[in-house]
Design a protein around this motif. Sequence first.
Motif, PDB file in Angstrom:
ATOM      1  N   PHE A   1       0.848  -1.101   0.053  1.00  0.00           N
ATOM      2  CA  PHE A   1       0.039   0.168  -0.006  1.00  0.00           C
ATOM      3  C   PHE A   1       0.943   1.327  -0.026  1.00  0.00           C
ATOM      4  CE2 PHE A   1      -2.277   3.092   2.204  1.00  0.00           C
ATOM      5  CZ  PHE A   1      -3.339   3.372   1.478  1.00  0.00           C
ATOM      6  N   VAL A   2       0.895   2.182  -0.916  1.00  0.00           N
ATOM      7  CA  VAL A   2       1.240   3.363  -1.122  1.00  0.00           C
ATOM      8  C   VAL A   2       0.745   4.321  -0.073  1.00  0.00           C
ATOM      9  CG1 VAL A   2       2.143   5.079  -2.474  1.00  0.00           C
ATOM     10  CG2 VAL A   2       2.000   2.551  -3.340  1.00  0.00           C
ATOM     11  N   GLU A   3       1.547   5.181   0.641  1.00  0.00           N
ATOM     12  CA  GLU A   3       0.909   6.277   1.513  1.00  0.00           C
ATOM     13  C   GLU A   3       1.016   7.637   0.877  1.00  0.00           C
ATOM     14  OE1 GLU A   3      -0.313   5.848   4.473  1.00  0.00           O
ATOM     15  OE2 GLU A   3       0.005   3.817   4.324  1.00  0.00           O
ATOM     16  N   TRP A   4       1.247   7.732  -0.314  1.00  0.00           N
ATOM     17  CA  TRP A   4       1.654   8.973  -1.175  1.00  0.00           C
ATOM     18  C   TRP A   4       0.706   8.834  -2.360  1.00  0.00           C
ATOM     19  CZ3 TRP A   4       6.666   7.151   0.027  1.00  0.00           C
ATOM     20  CH2 TRP A   4       7.005   6.159  -0.637  1.00  0.00           C
ATOM     21  N   PRO A   5       0.529  10.000  -3.378  1.00  0.00           N
ATOM     22  CA  PRO A   5      -0.080  10.017  -4.423  1.00  0.00           C
ATOM     23  C   PRO A   5       0.000   8.786  -5.547  1.00  0.00           C
ATOM     24  CG  PRO A   5       0.596  12.206  -4.047  1.00  0.00           C
ATOM     25  CD  PRO A   5       0.985  11.327  -3.074  1.00  0.00           C
ATOM     26  N   ILE A   6      -0.511   7.983  -5.876  1.00  0.00           N
ATOM     27  CA  ILE A   6      -0.381   6.918  -6.684  1.00  0.00           C
ATOM     28  C   ILE A   6       0.306   7.560  -8.185  1.00  0.00           C
ATOM     29  CG2 ILE A   6      -1.782   5.419  -8.199  1.00  0.00           C
ATOM     30  CD1 ILE A   6      -3.079   4.224  -5.822  1.00  0.00           C
ATOM     31  N   ASP A   7      -0.187   8.571  -8.635  1.00  0.00           N
ATOM     32  CA  ASP A   7       0.319   9.094  -9.992  1.00  0.00           C
ATOM     33  C   ASP A   7       1.718   9.268  -9.782  1.00  0.00           C
ATOM     34  OD1 ASP A   7      -0.694  11.184  -8.514  1.00  0.00           O
ATOM     35  OD2 ASP A   7      -1.282  12.235 -10.054  1.00  0.00           O
ATOM     36  N   SER A   8       2.219  10.075  -8.761  1.00  0.00           N
ATOM     37  CA  SER A   8       3.608  10.412  -8.369  1.00  0.00           C
ATOM     38  C   SER A   8       4.538   9.137  -8.575  1.00  0.00           C
ATOM     39  CB  SER A   8       3.805  11.179  -7.202  1.00  0.00           C
ATOM     40  OG  SER A   8       3.018  12.556  -7.340  1.00  0.00           O
ATOM     41  N   ASP A   9       3.874   8.318  -7.543  1.00  0.00           N
ATOM     42  CA  ASP A   9       4.645   6.845  -7.522  1.00  0.00           C
ATOM     43  C   ASP A   9       4.707   6.197  -8.808  1.00  0.00           C
ATOM     44  OD1 ASP A   9       5.540   4.665  -5.425  1.00  0.00           O
ATOM     45  OD2 ASP A   9       4.347   3.640  -6.959  1.00  0.00           O
ATOM     46  N   PHE A  10       3.706   6.297  -9.573  1.00  0.00           N
ATOM     47  CA  PHE A  10       3.949   5.671 -10.973  1.00  0.00           C
ATOM     48  C   PHE A  10       5.011   6.400 -11.666  1.00  0.00           C
ATOM     49  CE2 PHE A  10       2.888   6.126 -15.543  1.00  0.00           C
ATOM     50  CZ  PHE A  10       2.585   4.754 -15.769  1.00  0.00           C
ATOM     51  N   TRP A  11       4.838   7.578 -11.669  1.00  0.00           N
ATOM     52  CA  TRP A  11       5.871   8.480 -12.887  1.00  0.00           C
ATOM     53  C   TRP A  11       7.309   8.022 -12.247  1.00  0.00           C
ATOM     54  CZ3 TRP A  11       4.738   8.980 -17.287  1.00  0.00           C
ATOM     55  CH2 TRP A  11       3.274   9.228 -17.782  1.00  0.00           C
ATOM     56  N   PHE A  12       7.418   8.368 -11.051  1.00  0.00           N
ATOM     57  CA  PHE A  12       8.859   8.093 -10.551  1.00  0.00           C
ATOM     58  C   PHE A  12       9.188   6.384 -10.870  1.00  0.00           C
ATOM     59  CE2 PHE A  12       8.265  11.511  -7.420  1.00  0.00           C
ATOM     60  CZ  PHE A  12       9.491  12.325  -7.597  1.00  0.00           C
ATOM     61  N   ARG A  13       8.605   5.523 -10.634  1.00  0.00           N
ATOM     62  CA  ARG A  13       8.864   4.254 -11.141  1.00  0.00           C
ATOM     63  C   ARG A  13       9.087   4.174 -12.497  1.00  0.00           C
ATOM     64  NH1 ARG A  13       8.261   0.643  -6.819  1.00  0.00           N
ATOM     65  NH2 ARG A  13       7.043   1.540  -4.927  1.00  0.00           N
ATOM     66  N   TRP A  14       8.326   4.647 -13.386  1.00  0.00           N
ATOM     67  CA  TRP A  14       8.402   4.860 -14.870  1.00  0.00           C
ATOM     68  C   TRP A  14       9.893   5.247 -15.361  1.00  0.00           C
ATOM     69  CZ3 TRP A  14       4.872   4.166 -19.068  1.00  0.00           C
ATOM     70  CH2 TRP A  14       5.303   4.906 -20.414  1.00  0.00           C
ATOM     71  N   PHE A  15      10.224   6.314 -14.659  1.00  0.00           N
ATOM     72  CA  PHE A  15      11.504   6.830 -15.189  1.00  0.00           C
ATOM     73  C   PHE A  15      12.876   6.182 -14.319  1.00  0.00           C
ATOM     74  CE2 PHE A  15       8.598  10.800 -15.694  1.00  0.00           C
ATOM     75  CZ  PHE A  15       9.027  11.158 -16.875  1.00  0.00           C
ATOM     76  N   GLU A  16      12.495   5.669 -13.252  1.00  0.00           N
ATOM     77  CA  GLU A  16      13.588   4.972 -12.816  1.00  0.00           C
ATOM     78  C   GLU A  16      13.953   3.674 -13.626  1.00  0.00           C
ATOM     79  OE1 GLU A  16      13.599   4.148  -8.039  1.00  0.00           O
ATOM     80  OE2 GLU A  16      12.220   2.774  -9.099  1.00  0.00           O
ATOM     81  N   GLN A  17      12.951   3.311 -14.179  1.00  0.00           N
ATOM     82  CA  GLN A  17      13.159   2.081 -15.419  1.00  0.00           C
ATOM     83  C   GLN A  17      13.772   2.473 -16.554  1.00  0.00           C
ATOM     84  OE1 GLN A  17      12.946  -1.241 -14.471  1.00  0.00           O
ATOM     85  NE2 GLN A  17      12.344  -0.318 -12.425  1.00  0.00           N
ATOM     86  N   GLY A  18      13.941   3.941 -16.620  1.00  0.00           N
ATOM     87  CA  GLY A  18      14.642   4.305 -17.908  1.00  0.00           C
ATOM     88  C   GLY A  18      13.807   4.793 -18.917  1.00  0.00           C
ATOM     89  N   LEU A  19      12.551   4.634 -18.624  1.00  0.00           N
ATOM     90  CA  LEU A  19      11.197   4.846 -19.968  1.00  0.00           C
ATOM     91  C   LEU A  19      11.402   6.342 -20.130  1.00  0.00           C
ATOM     92  CD1 LEU A  19       8.859   2.339 -18.467  1.00  0.00           C
ATOM     93  CD2 LEU A  19      10.373   1.890 -20.316  1.00  0.00           C
ATOM     94  N   VAL A  20      10.740   6.559 -21.180  1.00  0.00           N
ATOM     95  CA  VAL A  20      10.743   7.912 -21.705  1.00  0.00           C
ATOM     96  C   VAL A  20       9.281   8.407 -21.963  1.00  0.00           C
ATOM     97  CG1 VAL A  20      13.086   8.245 -22.334  1.00  0.00           C
ATOM     98  CG2 VAL A  20      11.346   7.510 -24.028  1.00  0.00           C
ATOM     99  N   LEU A  21       9.183   9.463 -22.230  1.00  0.00           N
ATOM    100  CA  LEU A  21       7.827  10.071 -22.421  1.00  0.00           C
ATOM    101  C   LEU A  21       8.050  11.003 -23.378  1.00  0.00           C
ATOM    102  CD1 LEU A  21       4.727   9.993 -21.562  1.00  0.00           C
ATOM    103  CD2 LEU A  21       5.420  11.863 -20.006  1.00  0.00           C
ATOM    104  N   GLY A  22       6.927  11.207 -24.504  1.00  0.00           N
ATOM    105  CA  GLY A  22       7.177  12.180 -25.524  1.00  0.00           C
ATOM    106  C   GLY A  22       5.728  12.651 -26.090  1.00  0.00           C
ATOM    107  N   LYS A  23       5.378  13.505 -26.755  1.00  0.00           N
ATOM    108  CA  LYS A  23       4.310  14.078 -27.374  1.00  0.00           C
ATOM    109  C   LYS A  23       4.152  13.271 -28.592  1.00  0.00           C
ATOM    110  CE  LYS A  23       2.102  18.333 -28.118  1.00  0.00           C
ATOM    111  NZ  LYS A  23       2.346  19.836 -28.239  1.00  0.00           N
ATOM    112  N   ILE A  24       3.181  12.866 -28.804  1.00  0.00           N
ATOM    113  CA  ILE A  24       2.922  12.149 -30.138  1.00  0.00           C
ATOM    114  C   ILE A  24       2.290  13.037 -31.314  1.00  0.00           C
ATOM    115  CG2 ILE A  24       3.020   9.898 -29.229  1.00  0.00           C
ATOM    116  CD1 ILE A  24       0.068   9.820 -28.900  1.00  0.00           C
TER     117      ILE A  24
END
Length: 87
Positions: A1-24
């Motif tokens: 269970f996460v004690e903080w905002p789930i969306d922030s947790d998601f994005w930190f984990r996303w970038f931690e894995q070296g994934l990128v985000l861009g405008k399509i």
Amino acid sequence: FVEWPIDSDFWFRWFEQGLVLGKIGAKPLYFWRQHAGQHTRVQGRCSLDALRACKAHFLCARRDSPARGAHIELFSIGKTLEQWQAA
């Protein structure tokens, strides 16, 4: 269970894995609107203190964090600095 905002947790984990985000494309895929009753405004898990704890966790607390053990400088004043020190 996460004690903080789930969306922030998601994005930190996303970038931690070296994934990128861009405008399509130039056209927005969806529109976002906020209202006073949504969880971002009223749920304790989404408070500023919880968000600071999330950031501190990913920046410093995780064993695999590149910032763990590193010297980190915070530039702030007053109550904001005190709250970061508590995180």
